[in-house]
Enzyme design. Sequence first.
Site, PDB file in Angstrom:
ATOM      1  N   MET A 176       0.854  -1.197   0.000  1.00  0.00           N
ATOM      2  CA  MET A 176       0.000   0.000   0.000  1.00  0.00           C
ATOM      3  C   MET A 176       0.889   1.246   0.000  1.00  0.00           C
ATOM      4  SD  MET A 176      -3.407  -0.997   2.088  1.00  0.00           S
ATOM      5  CE  MET A 176      -2.768  -0.805   3.730  1.00  0.00           C
ATOM      6  N   HIS A 216       9.690  -3.492   3.050  1.00  0.00           N
ATOM      7  CA  HIS A 216       9.147  -3.699   1.702  1.00  0.00           C
ATOM      8  C   HIS A 216      10.280  -3.942   0.704  1.00  0.00           C
ATOM      9  CE1 HIS A 216       5.753  -1.013   3.266  1.00  0.00           C
ATOM     10  NE2 HIS A 216       5.120  -2.067   2.845  1.00  0.00           N
ATOM     11  N   GLN A 235     -10.208  -2.766   2.481  1.00  0.00           N
ATOM     12  CA  GLN A 235      -9.722  -3.466   3.671  1.00  0.00           C
ATOM     13  C   GLN A 235      -9.704  -2.589   4.922  1.00  0.00           C
ATOM     14  OE1 GLN A 235      -5.809  -4.217   1.643  1.00  0.00           O
ATOM     15  NE2 GLN A 235      -4.993  -3.950   3.706  1.00  0.00           N
ATOM     16  N   GLY A 268       5.152 -10.001   3.552  1.00  0.00           N
ATOM     17  CA  GLY A 268       5.913 -10.002   4.797  1.00  0.00           C
ATOM     18  C   GLY A 268       5.230 -10.856   5.859  1.00  0.00           C
ATOM     19  N   ASP A 274       2.527  -9.496   8.885  1.00  0.00           N
ATOM     20  CA  ASP A 274       1.077  -9.732   8.826  1.00  0.00           C
ATOM     21  C   ASP A 274       0.880 -11.246   8.689  1.00  0.00           C
ATOM     22  OD1 ASP A 274      -0.302  -6.873   8.359  1.00  0.00           O
ATOM     23  OD2 ASP A 274       1.637  -6.942   7.356  1.00  0.00           O
ATOM     24  N   GLN A 328      -2.517 -12.492   7.636  1.00  0.00           N
ATOM     25  CA  GLN A 328      -2.753 -12.150   6.227  1.00  0.00           C
ATOM     26  C   GLN A 328      -2.055 -13.154   5.304  1.00  0.00           C
ATOM     27  OE1 GLN A 328      -2.611  -8.046   4.399  1.00  0.00           O
ATOM     28  NE2 GLN A 328      -0.530  -8.651   3.923  1.00  0.00           N
ATOM     29  N   VAL A 359      11.223  -7.620   9.179  1.00  0.00           N
ATOM     30  CA  VAL A 359      12.390  -6.736   9.272  1.00  0.00           C
ATOM     31  C   VAL A 359      12.140  -5.799  10.449  1.00  0.00           C
ATOM     32  CG1 VAL A 359      13.815  -5.041   8.068  1.00  0.00           C
ATOM     33  CG2 VAL A 359      12.734  -6.906   6.792  1.00  0.00           C
ATOM     34  N   MET A 368       9.158  -3.289  11.478  1.00  0.00           N
ATOM     35  CA  MET A 368       8.924  -2.150  10.569  1.00  0.00           C
ATOM     36  C   MET A 368       7.495  -2.175  10.042  1.00  0.00           C
ATOM     37  SD  MET A 368      12.331  -1.530   8.355  1.00  0.00           S
ATOM     38  CE  MET A 368      13.899  -1.314   9.184  1.00  0.00           C
ATOM     39  N   SER A 369       6.891  -1.015   9.993  1.00  0.00           N
ATOM     40  CA  SER A 369       5.514  -0.875   9.502  1.00  0.00           C
ATOM     41  C   SER A 369       5.332   0.551   9.011  1.00  0.00           C
ATOM     42  CB  SER A 369       4.540  -1.139  10.656  1.00  0.00           C
ATOM     43  OG  SER A 369       3.252  -0.640  10.322  1.00  0.00           O
TER      44      SER A 369
HETATM   45  O1  PAF Z   1      -0.032  -5.881   3.515  1.00  0.00           O
HETATM   46  C1  PAF Z   1      -0.466  -4.925   2.824  1.00  0.00           C
HETATM   47  O2  PAF Z   1       0.199  -3.923   2.625  1.00  0.00           O
HETATM   48  C2  PAF Z   1      -1.849  -5.045   2.211  1.00  0.00           C
HETATM   49  O3  PAF Z   1      -2.727  -5.706   3.060  1.00  0.00           O
HETATM   50  C3  PAF Z   1      -1.834  -5.702   0.812  1.00  0.00           C
HETATM   51  C4  PAF Z   1      -1.365  -7.131   0.869  1.00  0.00           C
HETATM   52  C5  PAF Z   1      -0.939  -4.896  -0.119  1.00  0.00           C
HETATM   53  C6  PAF Z   1      -3.251  -5.704   0.235  1.00  0.00           C
HETATM   54  O4  PAF Z   1      -3.746  -4.403   0.092  1.00  0.00           O
END
Ligand code: PAF
Length: 285
Positions: free
Chosen positions: A30, A37, A61, A147, A150, A153, A176, A184-185
Site C-alpha cells: 500500500m 518492503h 480493507q 511479509g 502480517d 494475512q 524486518v 517495521m511498519s
Molecule cells: O499488507 C499490505 O500492505 C496489504 O494488506 C496488501 C497485501 C498490499 C493488500 O492491500
Amino acid sequence: MQVLETPEELRQWQLAQHGAGRRIAVVPTMGALHDGHLQLTDLGRQHADVVLVTIFVNPLQFGPNEDFGRYPRQFPTDCALCEVRGVDAVYHPEPAAMYPAGFQTHVEVEQVAQRWCGASRPGHFRGVATVVLKLLNQTAADVAVFGEKDWQQLQVIRQMCRDLDHPAQVVGAPIVREADGLAMSSRNVYLSVQSRQQCLVISRGLQQLQQQVQASQRSVAELQAQLTAAIDAAGGQTEYVALVQAETLEPLADFSVAGRALVAARFGATRLIDNWALPVREVAT
Ligand code: PAF
C-alpha cells in the site's frame, strides 16, 4: 523502471515479460515503503526474473473508523526507492480502475480469517483477499511475496491461492525490525515519541515468551496472560495475545506442535501487530 497506471498498461507489460520467457515476482504493497518492503523486492528477485511492486491503498480493507484517509501516501518517494532498489516496474492503479462502478464480487476466506485481526477488523480480510486476488490475476504473477509481519494475512492469502487454484508461488519474508526490535511498519510514523518507546514491550515480550516455551513449564494461558499484562503495564491496550498453531491459527492447547505468538495492541491511537515463531517444547524423558 516502468510506472504502470492502468490495467491495460500492466497487461502489455506482463505480456511482454512472459513473452520473453521471464518469470514475474509481484510485491503487493500500500506504499509508504520502508526497508521491510524493499527486502521483499530482493526476495522476489531471488525467485523470478523481474520484480513488480504494486502500490494501492485498498479502500476495501479499511473499516469505517480506520485510517484510510490518513494512511501515509508518498508515491514519488516510493518510486524513487523502488528504482534505486532495481525494481523493474511499479503498478499504481486508481481506485476506479480497481473497483469500477457496479463492482460486486468479493473473496471471503473462512476459518483462518475469522479469529484475531479478522474478529477485531470485520471485513478486513475480505478486502485483502479481494484485492490480492485481483492483483495476482492482473499481473499474472508467478511469485507473490508478502511479509510475515502480517502473519494472519499471509495464511489467508496462502489458503485463498490453494482454494481458488491460483498458480502463484506465495513466498513469506521474515519480519524486518528496527535496531531496537520494533517490527517495521508504514504505521510506525504515527507513533508519538513516548509510544515509540513504550511499544518495544511487544517485540521484547514476544522474544522472551518464545524463550520461555523452552526455559519454563508455563502453560499457553500463563504465557498469554504474562505478555498481555506486560503490554498493558507499559501503557498499551492489548487487543489480543494469541498463541496459535502456525498455519491454521487455531489456539494452541500446549507446545507439542510448532506455533506462532500473535499480538495486536494499541499505543495511543496507533494499532501495532507483531508475531514470533514458537518452538515445540521438548519433554524431558
Ligand atoms: O499488507 C499490505 O500492505 C496489504 O494488506 C496488501 C497485501 C498490499 C493488500 O492491500
